[in-house]
Design a protein around this motif. Sequence first.
Motif, PDB file in Angstrom:
ATOM      1  N   GLU A 244     -57.819 -87.872  25.701  1.00 60.10           N
ATOM      2  CA  GLU A 244     -57.363 -86.629  26.316  1.00 60.10           C
ATOM      3  C   GLU A 244     -57.504 -85.436  25.375  1.00 60.10           C
ATOM      4  O   GLU A 244     -57.760 -84.316  25.826  1.00 60.10           O
ATOM      5  CB  GLU A 244     -55.935 -86.784  26.810  1.00 60.10           C
ATOM      6  CG  GLU A 244     -55.838 -87.768  27.966  1.00 60.10           C
ATOM      7  CD  GLU A 244     -54.428 -87.932  28.494  1.00 60.10           C
ATOM      8  OE1 GLU A 244     -53.581 -87.055  28.227  1.00 60.10           O
ATOM      9  OE2 GLU A 244     -54.191 -88.941  29.174  1.00 60.10           O
ATOM     10  N   THR A 245     -57.353 -85.660  24.075  1.00 59.93           N
ATOM     11  CA  THR A 245     -57.503 -84.565  23.113  1.00 59.93           C
ATOM     12  C   THR A 245     -58.936 -84.050  23.125  1.00 59.93           C
ATOM     13  O   THR A 245     -59.172 -82.844  23.179  1.00 59.93           O
ATOM     14  CB  THR A 245     -57.110 -85.038  21.696  1.00 59.93           C
ATOM     15  OG1 THR A 245     -55.785 -85.559  21.735  1.00 59.93           O
ATOM     16  CG2 THR A 245     -57.194 -83.894  20.706  1.00 59.93           C
ATOM     17  N   ALA A 246     -59.903 -84.965  23.087  1.00 57.81           N
ATOM     18  CA  ALA A 246     -61.311 -84.579  23.112  1.00 57.81           C
ATOM     19  C   ALA A 246     -61.672 -83.930  24.441  1.00 57.81           C
ATOM     20  O   ALA A 246     -62.408 -82.934  24.480  1.00 57.81           O
ATOM     21  CB  ALA A 246     -62.193 -85.794  22.858  1.00 57.81           C
ATOM     22  N   MET A 247     -61.152 -84.472  25.534  1.00 57.64           N
ATOM     23  CA  MET A 247     -61.447 -83.911  26.854  1.00 57.64           C
ATOM     24  C   MET A 247     -60.885 -82.497  26.981  1.00 57.64           C
ATOM     25  O   MET A 247     -61.545 -81.604  27.520  1.00 57.64           O
ATOM     26  CB  MET A 247     -60.895 -84.819  27.953  1.00 57.64           C
ATOM     27  CG  MET A 247     -61.658 -86.130  28.057  1.00 57.64           C
ATOM     28  SD  MET A 247     -60.987 -87.270  29.278  1.00 57.64           S
ATOM     29  CE  MET A 247     -61.292 -86.377  30.790  1.00 57.64           C
ATOM     30  N   ARG A 248     -59.699 -82.282  26.453  1.00 62.80           N
ATOM     31  CA  ARG A 248     -59.094 -80.953  26.491  1.00 62.80           C
ATOM     32  C   ARG A 248     -59.908 -79.985  25.632  1.00 62.80           C
ATOM     33  O   ARG A 248     -60.181 -78.854  26.049  1.00 62.80           O
ATOM     34  CB  ARG A 248     -57.649 -81.015  25.998  1.00 62.80           C
ATOM     35  CG  ARG A 248     -56.843 -79.762  26.283  1.00 62.80           C
ATOM     36  CD  ARG A 248     -55.367 -79.876  25.889  1.00 62.80           C
ATOM     37  NE  ARG A 248     -54.726 -81.096  26.366  1.00 62.80           N
ATOM     38  CZ  ARG A 248     -54.333 -82.104  25.573  1.00 62.80           C
ATOM     39  NH1 ARG A 248     -54.493 -82.035  24.271  1.00 62.80           N
ATOM     40  NH2 ARG A 248     -53.767 -83.175  26.088  1.00 62.80           N
ATOM     41  N   ALA A 249     -60.316 -80.434  24.456  1.00 65.06           N
ATOM     42  CA  ALA A 249     -61.093 -79.570  23.554  1.00 65.06           C
ATOM     43  C   ALA A 249     -62.435 -79.175  24.168  1.00 65.06           C
ATOM     44  O   ALA A 249     -62.902 -78.054  23.976  1.00 65.06           O
ATOM     45  CB  ALA A 249     -61.313 -80.277  22.216  1.00 65.06           C
ATOM     46  N   GLU A 250     -63.026 -80.081  24.920  1.00 69.46           N
ATOM     47  CA  GLU A 250     -64.326 -79.812  25.546  1.00 69.46           C
ATOM     48  C   GLU A 250     -64.189 -79.264  26.959  1.00 69.46           C
ATOM     49  O   GLU A 250     -65.179 -78.998  27.629  1.00 69.46           O
ATOM     50  CB  GLU A 250     -65.172 -81.089  25.567  1.00 69.46           C
ATOM     51  CG  GLU A 250     -65.552 -81.604  24.199  1.00 69.46           C
ATOM     52  CD  GLU A 250     -66.492 -80.684  23.437  1.00 69.46           C
ATOM     53  OE1 GLU A 250     -67.060 -79.739  24.039  1.00 69.46           O
ATOM     54  OE2 GLU A 250     -66.659 -80.895  22.231  1.00 69.46           O
ATOM     55  N   ARG A 251     -62.941 -79.133  27.436  1.00 68.11           N
ATOM     56  CA  ARG A 251     -62.654 -78.626  28.773  1.00 68.11           C
ATOM     57  C   ARG A 251     -63.333 -79.472  29.856  1.00 68.11           C
ATOM     58  O   ARG A 251     -63.965 -78.963  30.771  1.00 68.11           O
ATOM     59  CB  ARG A 251     -63.040 -77.155  28.884  1.00 68.11           C
ATOM     60  CG  ARG A 251     -62.217 -76.263  27.984  1.00 68.11           C
ATOM     61  CD  ARG A 251     -62.533 -74.792  28.130  1.00 68.11           C
ATOM     62  NE  ARG A 251     -63.909 -74.407  27.918  1.00 68.11           N
ATOM     63  CZ  ARG A 251     -64.472 -74.202  26.723  1.00 68.11           C
ATOM     64  NH1 ARG A 251     -63.771 -74.352  25.637  1.00 68.11           N
ATOM     65  NH2 ARG A 251     -65.721 -73.832  26.619  1.00 68.11           N
ATOM     66  N   VAL A 252     -63.179 -80.783  29.724  1.00 71.58           N
ATOM     67  CA  VAL A 252     -63.694 -81.730  30.715  1.00 71.58           C
ATOM     68  C   VAL A 252     -62.490 -82.363  31.400  1.00 71.58           C
ATOM     69  O   VAL A 252     -61.658 -82.997  30.746  1.00 71.58           O
ATOM     70  CB  VAL A 252     -64.556 -82.830  30.046  1.00 71.58           C
ATOM     71  CG1 VAL A 252     -64.999 -83.857  31.072  1.00 71.58           C
ATOM     72  CG2 VAL A 252     -65.753 -82.213  29.350  1.00 71.58           C
ATOM     73  N   SER A 253     -62.392 -82.181  32.698  1.00 67.74           N
ATOM     74  CA  SER A 253     -61.271 -82.764  33.433  1.00 67.74           C
ATOM     75  C   SER A 253     -61.574 -84.221  33.770  1.00 67.74           C
ATOM     76  O   SER A 253     -62.732 -84.660  33.727  1.00 67.74           O
ATOM     77  CB  SER A 253     -61.021 -81.981  34.720  1.00 67.74           C
ATOM     78  OG  SER A 253     -62.090 -82.186  35.623  1.00 67.74           O
TER      79      SER A 253
END
Length: 161
Positions: free
Chosen positions: A101-110
């Motif tokens: 979730e941290t990486a997804m949030r940083a890359e703005r990928v839902s």
Amino acid sequence: MQLILRTVVIFLALWLVLRVAGKRQVAQMDAFDLVTIIVLGGVVTQGILQEDYSLVSALVAIGLVTLLAVGLSVLTWRFPGADKIIEGEPTILLQDGRPDETAMRAERVSMANLLAAAREHGIRDLEEIDLAVLEADGAVSFFTRRTGEDDQPPEHRAKAL
């Protein structure tokens, strides 16, 4: 000289905007994004050429932008460390069926984006995925779990007669 300086500054500004926009933003362009880029092209042209709309100035600006783009590709080829700065690095979004979730949030990928990309690759369930990587170009690569005979090294697999 002023034309050259303006062209270099705007080229670097565009590169920075694309880096800040994020990998997925570039890979998921829609019709509105295309229109925005066309309009941006007009704005950039005005910024580079100012009031000099001569053919020579336009050709100089086009040539310089091309040289700068080629220069960046040569930099990434000659200096491997520059590649990470100029083009970005892949990001692991999911490992062993569990999203980062941290990486997804940083890359703005839902999660919805990740699930949609998985479906495009014929993957129905996140549990099937061993690794999902957001590549530097915005594409998502999926590595699925191997099952059964595929789990064994090639030398241990049964050979067909």
